[in-house]
Design a protein around this motif. Structure first.
Motif, short mmCIF file in Angstrom:
data_model
loop_
_atom_site.label_atom_id
_atom_site.label_comp_id
_atom_site.label_asym_id
_atom_site.label_seq_id
_atom_site.Cartn_x
_atom_site.Cartn_y
_atom_site.Cartn_z
N ARG A 133 0.83 -1.20 0.00
CA ARG A 133 0.00 0.00 0.00
C ARG A 133 0.87 1.26 0.00
O ARG A 133 0.55 2.25 -0.64
N HIS A 134 1.98 1.19 0.73
CA HIS A 134 2.88 2.34 0.82
C HIS A 134 3.56 2.63 -0.52
O HIS A 134 3.99 3.74 -0.78
N SER A 135 3.61 1.63 -1.40
CA SER A 135 4.23 1.86 -2.71
C SER A 135 3.32 2.68 -3.63
O SER A 135 3.71 3.04 -4.74
N ASN A 136 2.12 2.99 -3.17
CA ASN A 136 1.24 3.88 -3.91
C ASN A 136 1.84 5.29 -3.88
O ASN A 136 2.16 5.81 -2.81
N PRO A 137 2.02 5.91 -5.04
CA PRO A 137 2.62 7.26 -5.05
C PRO A 137 1.87 8.26 -4.15
O PRO A 137 2.50 9.15 -3.57
N LEU A 138 0.55 8.10 -3.99
CA LEU A 138 -0.18 9.00 -3.10
C LEU A 138 0.33 8.88 -1.66
O LEU A 138 0.42 9.87 -0.93
N SER A 139 0.67 7.67 -1.26
CA SER A 139 1.22 7.47 0.08
C SER A 139 2.60 8.11 0.19
O SER A 139 2.88 8.83 1.15
N VAL A 140 3.44 7.86 -0.80
CA VAL A 140 4.80 8.39 -0.76
C VAL A 140 4.80 9.92 -0.72
O VAL A 140 5.42 10.54 0.13
N TYR A 141 4.09 10.52 -1.66
CA TYR A 141 4.11 11.99 -1.74
C TYR A 141 3.42 12.65 -0.55
O TYR A 141 3.87 13.69 -0.08
N SER A 142 2.36 12.04 -0.05
CA SER A 142 1.68 12.64 1.10
C SER A 142 2.50 12.51 2.38
O SER A 142 2.33 13.30 3.31
N ARG A 143 3.43 11.57 2.44
CA ARG A 143 4.30 11.46 3.61
C ARG A 143 5.25 12.66 3.72
O ARG A 143 5.74 12.95 4.81
N PHE A 144 5.47 13.34 2.62
CA PHE A 144 6.32 14.53 2.69
C PHE A 144 5.67 15.64 3.51
O PHE A 144 6.32 16.62 3.85
N SER A 145 4.41 15.47 3.86
CA SER A 145 3.74 16.47 4.71
C SER A 145 4.07 16.31 6.19
O SER A 145 3.83 17.22 6.98
N ILE A 146 4.63 15.17 6.57
CA ILE A 146 4.80 14.87 7.99
C ILE A 146 5.73 15.85 8.70
O ILE A 146 5.37 16.41 9.74
N LEU A 147 6.92 16.08 8.19
CA LEU A 147 7.84 17.00 8.86
C LEU A 147 7.28 18.43 8.93
O LEU A 147 7.32 19.04 10.01
N PRO A 148 6.72 18.97 7.84
CA PRO A 148 6.11 20.30 7.98
C PRO A 148 4.97 20.33 8.99
O PRO A 148 4.84 21.32 9.73
N ALA A 176 -2.33 17.37 21.27
CA ALA A 176 -3.33 16.78 20.38
C ALA A 176 -2.86 16.89 18.92
O ALA A 176 -3.00 15.93 18.14
N ALA A 177 -2.29 18.03 18.56
CA ALA A 177 -1.78 18.20 17.19
C ALA A 177 -0.65 17.22 16.92
O ALA A 177 -0.61 16.59 15.85
N LEU A 178 0.25 17.04 17.87
CA LEU A 178 1.34 16.09 17.71
C LEU A 178 0.83 14.65 17.62
O LEU A 178 1.36 13.84 16.84
N MET A 179 -0.18 14.35 18.39
CA MET A 179 -0.78 13.00 18.32
C MET A 179 -1.44 12.77 16.96
O MET A 179 -1.34 11.68 16.40
N LEU A 180 -2.10 13.80 16.43
CA LEU A 180 -2.72 13.67 15.11
C LEU A 180 -1.67 13.46 14.02
O LEU A 180 -1.85 12.63 13.12
N VAL A 181 -0.57 14.20 14.10
CA VAL A 181 0.50 14.02 13.11
C VAL A 181 1.12 12.63 13.26
O VAL A 181 1.41 11.96 12.26
N SER A 182 1.28 12.18 14.49
CA SER A 182 1.81 10.82 14.72
C SER A 182 0.86 9.77 14.16
O SER A 182 1.30 8.79 13.55
N LEU A 183 -0.43 9.97 14.37
CA LEU A 183 -1.43 9.05 13.81
C LEU A 183 -1.37 9.05 12.29
O LEU A 183 -1.41 8.00 11.65
N TRP A 184 -1.26 10.23 11.68
CA TRP A 184 -1.13 10.35 10.23
C TRP A 184 0.12 9.60 9.75
O TRP A 184 0.09 8.91 8.74
N THR A 185 1.21 9.72 10.50
CA THR A 185 2.45 9.03 10.15
C THR A 185 2.24 7.52 10.10
O THR A 185 2.69 6.84 9.19
#
Length: 170
Positions: free
Chosen positions: A20-35, A53-62
Motif C-alpha cells: 500500500r505504501h508503494s502507492n505514489p499518493l502514500s509516498v508523496y503525502s508522507r512529505f507532509s509529515i515534517l512540515p 493533540a496536534a502532535l498526536m494527530l500528526v503521529s497518527l497520520w504518520t
C-alpha cells in the motif's frame, strides 16, 4: 540499533502495508509529515496543551499513511521504486547484497540529515522562523535525496532476487 529498522518496527510494516505504501499518493503525502510536526511545535504558544493533540494527530497520520491507500496497479514510477529500494536497504544492507557505492552514499545522506536536525530543534526552541523554514527545507531536501537514492538502489538490485522483481508492476 539501526534507526531505520526501529522505525519500521514501530510502524508495524508488513507485506500488505509495504504494498500500500508503494502507492505514489502514500509516498508523496508522507512529505507532509515534517512540515506538520514543525507547524504543530511552532504554534505551541498559540495552541497551549492542544499542541499535544496536534502532535498526536500528526503521529497518527504518520502511522496510518502507509495503510490508507490501495496497492497501486502500476509501480513503474519514482515513488514506488523509492519504497522498494527502502525495503531492500532495510532488509539486506548487512548481507552484502547492496553495492558498496550505495551504502556509502546512503551513509553520507543520513549524515547530512543528522547535521540538519540540531538546527531544526534549535529553531523550534528559539522560535526562529527563518531557521525553521531553512532547516525544514534542508531535512526535506535530504529526505528526497535519500528516496531518490533508494530508486537507484532498487534499479541496480531488482534482478538479484525474484521477490524484488515481483514488486514491479507495469
Amino acid at each position: 540499533m539501526d534507526i531505520l529498522k526501529l522505525s519500521e518496527r514501530l510502524m508495524s510494516m508488513d507485506e500488505s502495508s509495504w504494498q500500500r505504501h508503494s502507492n505514489p499518493l502514500s509516498v508523496y503525502s508522507r512529505f507532509s509529515i515534517l512540515p506538520l510536526f514543525t507547524i504543530a511545535l511552532a504554534t505551541r504558544e498559540l495552541l497551549g496543551w492542544w499542541t499535544l493533540a496536534a502532535l498526536m494527530l500528526v503521529s497518527l497520520w504518520t502511522w496510518l499513511n502507509p495503510r490508507l491507500f490501495a496497492a497501486p496497479k502500476t509501480t513503474n514510477n519514482w515513488a514506488s521504486m523509492g519504497t522498494f529500494g527502502e525495503r531492500v536497504y532495510l532488509h539486506y544492507k548487512n548481507e552484502g547484497l547492496i553495492p558498496e557505492h550505495h551504502l556509502r552514499a546512503c551513509k553520507k545522506i543520513v549524515l547530512l540529515q543528522i547535521v540538519g536536525l540540531p538546527f531544526w530543534f534549535y529553531s523550534l526552541y528559539a522560535m526562529d522562523f527563518a531557521l525553521m523554514i531553512l532547516s525544514t527545507a534542508w531535512l526535506m531536501f535530504t529526505k528526497t535525496w535519500f528516496v531518490d537514492r533508494m530508486v537507484w538502489l532498487y534499479q541496480d538490485v531488482k534482478d538479484l532476487k525474484p521477490a524484488f522483481q515481483s514488486w514491479l508492476k507495469s
